[in-house]
Scaffold this active site. Structure first.
Site, PDB file in Angstrom:
ATOM      1  N   GLN A  24      35.240  52.003  35.400  1.00  0.00           N
ATOM      2  CA  GLN A  24      36.058  51.112  36.224  1.00  0.00           C
ATOM      3  C   GLN A  24      37.532  51.515  36.230  1.00  0.00           C
ATOM      4  O   GLN A  24      38.249  51.308  37.213  1.00  0.00           O
ATOM      5  CB  GLN A  24      35.901  49.676  35.699  1.00  0.00           C
ATOM      6  CG  GLN A  24      36.554  48.599  36.511  1.00  0.00           C
ATOM      7  CD  GLN A  24      37.318  47.643  35.624  1.00  0.00           C
ATOM      8  OE1 GLN A  24      38.241  48.040  34.933  1.00  0.00           O
ATOM      9  NE2 GLN A  24      36.920  46.385  35.649  1.00  0.00           N
TER      10      GLN A  24
ATOM     11  N   ARG B 186      44.030  48.266  27.161  1.00  0.00           N
ATOM     12  CA  ARG B 186      43.850  48.736  28.545  1.00  0.00           C
ATOM     13  C   ARG B 186      45.184  48.757  29.292  1.00  0.00           C
ATOM     14  O   ARG B 186      45.521  49.725  29.972  1.00  0.00           O
ATOM     15  CB  ARG B 186      42.846  47.830  29.252  1.00  0.00           C
ATOM     16  CG  ARG B 186      42.452  48.235  30.667  1.00  0.00           C
ATOM     17  CD  ARG B 186      41.384  47.264  31.162  1.00  0.00           C
ATOM     18  NE  ARG B 186      40.861  47.578  32.489  1.00  0.00           N
ATOM     19  CZ  ARG B 186      41.334  47.082  33.625  1.00  0.00           C
ATOM     20  NH1 ARG B 186      42.372  46.256  33.597  1.00  0.00           N
ATOM     21  NH2 ARG B 186      40.772  47.403  34.785  1.00  0.00           N
TER      22      ARG B 186
ATOM     23  N   HIS C 144      43.115  52.573  39.160  1.00  0.00           N
ATOM     24  CA  HIS C 144      41.818  52.847  39.794  1.00  0.00           C
ATOM     25  C   HIS C 144      41.812  54.132  40.619  1.00  0.00           C
ATOM     26  O   HIS C 144      41.354  54.155  41.759  1.00  0.00           O
ATOM     27  CB  HIS C 144      41.368  51.641  40.630  1.00  0.00           C
ATOM     28  CG  HIS C 144      41.159  50.410  39.812  1.00  0.00           C
ATOM     29  ND1 HIS C 144      40.145  50.300  38.887  1.00  0.00           N
ATOM     30  CD2 HIS C 144      41.868  49.256  39.745  1.00  0.00           C
ATOM     31  CE1 HIS C 144      40.241  49.117  38.291  1.00  0.00           C
ATOM     32  NE2 HIS C 144      41.276  48.474  38.786  1.00  0.00           N
TER      33      HIS C 144
ATOM     34  N   SER D  53      38.770  43.785  38.734  1.00  0.00           N
ATOM     35  CA  SER D  53      39.451  44.692  37.815  1.00  0.00           C
ATOM     36  C   SER D  53      39.495  44.084  36.411  1.00  0.00           C
ATOM     37  O   SER D  53      38.458  43.902  35.788  1.00  0.00           O
ATOM     38  CB  SER D  53      40.837  45.058  38.346  1.00  0.00           C
ATOM     39  OG  SER D  53      41.421  46.100  37.597  1.00  0.00           O
ATOM     40  N   LEU D  54      40.682  43.725  35.889  1.00  0.00           N
ATOM     41  CA  LEU D  54      40.725  43.128  34.546  1.00  0.00           C
ATOM     42  C   LEU D  54      39.869  41.869  34.476  1.00  0.00           C
ATOM     43  O   LEU D  54      39.374  41.493  33.407  1.00  0.00           O
ATOM     44  CB  LEU D  54      42.158  42.813  34.123  1.00  0.00           C
ATOM     45  CG  LEU D  54      42.781  41.494  34.597  1.00  0.00           C
ATOM     46  CD1 LEU D  54      42.509  40.345  33.627  1.00  0.00           C
ATOM     47  CD2 LEU D  54      44.263  41.638  34.809  1.00  0.00           C
TER      48      LEU D  54
ATOM     49  N   GLN E 283      44.956  41.372  38.262  1.00  0.00           N
ATOM     50  CA  GLN E 283      46.412  41.456  38.166  1.00  0.00           C
ATOM     51  C   GLN E 283      47.059  41.199  39.520  1.00  0.00           C
ATOM     52  O   GLN E 283      46.545  41.607  40.556  1.00  0.00           O
ATOM     53  CB  GLN E 283      46.809  42.835  37.640  1.00  0.00           C
ATOM     54  CG  GLN E 283      48.160  42.845  36.963  1.00  0.00           C
ATOM     55  CD  GLN E 283      48.348  44.044  36.057  1.00  0.00           C
ATOM     56  OE1 GLN E 283      47.382  44.590  35.545  1.00  0.00           O
ATOM     57  NE2 GLN E 283      49.576  44.440  35.842  1.00  0.00           N
TER      58      GLN E 283
END
Length: 317
Positions: free
Chosen positions: A253, A120, A204, A95-96, A10
């Site tokens: 994660q 998510r 996170h 991440s994503l 992102q």
């Protein structure tokens, strides 16, 4: 194999991303159609036409970035002979982007990935009231120094290292007051810059536990296959292939640190010299040269990048 396929996270989103590919290559358009169908709405219209504020919503940005990455990969497969199983020593995503990497490696279907990322994004946004959390970039501090700053700033609240991006770039995340303190403390500890980031939630960190619980439930109902190339996990900074472990690490994660610097160093240490960033933006390509001496980041995001990517892949064979 000396190539890794990496997938952006992102912040790389931009209105219009992927449109030139979809216009030029039918295989790319198929991916966007599949994502629209999976979500039951025209996410593609938001990706290509905006408005930017709507695209930037976490629930939209996450599946949108995945769609662009997989559409780009499909063009690389059809036009440049790319194959995850044949050419990639590893796949990894920020991440994503870890979900994009798994879709690229055939571990998840594109439709399931789109739905998981929508879940998510919504869960991460709902986990913390708007304004209660924050994230900040600490520039010019190494990871250990940034962790020390976060620990000092916490004072009974949550403040932890969220992203270790490499090149002296660490992001901290947590309660707004604690992150504000971290910004001020970092300036006294030698940070070149320390600044709040324009994000809608503190990703996170432990505050995301409700989102981790939501993802555990969502992932429990999805088939995960062994990937065609090993996945370098965000939370481990090492390779995994077992579907049950992949599922577990995807849950971890949500609240864990994205160990990107260590992940790139791990792949470079095992012989990877070219890191193909597949999808929107050039963030990961810029980080590669600051993490691994002699490694090359190759950004592939539009029709004009395909031929150069093909040459770079041949050079890494």
């Amino acid at each position: 194999m000396t190539a890794a396929f990496t997938f952006p996270g992102q912040g790389s989103q931009a209105v219009g991303m992927g449109k030139a590919l979809a216009d030029a290559f039918p295989v790319a358009k198929v991916v966007f159609d599949e994502v629209d169908s999976a979500l039951g709405e025209k996410l593609t219209a938001i990706i290509w036409d905006g408005p930017g504020e709507t695209l930037q919503l976490t629930e939209n940005a996450q599946p949108a970035l995945m769609a662009v990455s997989i559409a780009t990969l499909r063009v690389l497969e059809s036009e440049a002979g790319f194959s995850v199983g044949r050419n990639a020593a590893f796949v990894a995503g920020h991440s994503l982007g870890e979900y994009s990497a798994l879709a690229a490696a055939g571990s998840l279907t594109v439709s399931d990935t789109a739905r998981l990322l929508r879940t998510r994004g919504l869960a991460m946004q709902k986990a913390v009231p708007v304004g209660a959390g924050a994230m900040a970039a600490l520039l010019g501090l190494d990871y250990e120094a940034a962790v020390a700053v976060a620990n000092e700033a916490a004072q009974g609240q949550v403040c932890q290292a969220a992203n270790d991006n490499g090149g002296g770039q660490v992001v901290v995340s947590g309660d707004k007051a604690a992150v504000d303190r971290a910004v001020e403390i970092a300036k006294t500890k030698g940070a070149k810059r320390a600044m709040l980031l324009p994000v809608s939630a503190p990703f996170h960190c432990k505050l995301m536990q409700p989102a981790a619980d939501a993802m555990a439930e969502a992932l429990s109902g999805v088939t995960i296959k062994a990937p065609a190339a090993p996945l370098v996990s965000n939370v481990l900074a090492s390779a995994i292939t077992d579907p049950d472990e992949i599922r577990r690490r995807l849950v971890e994660q949500v609240t864990g640190t994205v160990r990107w610097r260590e992940s790139v160093a791990y792949m470079a240490g095992l012989g990877v010299t070219r890191f193909f960033e597949i999808g929107a933006g050039k963030v990961l390509s810029g980080l590669v040269k600051r993490i691994a001496d002699g490694a090359v980041g190759v950004s592939v995001s539009g029709p004009n990048d395909i031929a150069a990517a093909k040459d770079a892949l041949a050079a890494s064979a």
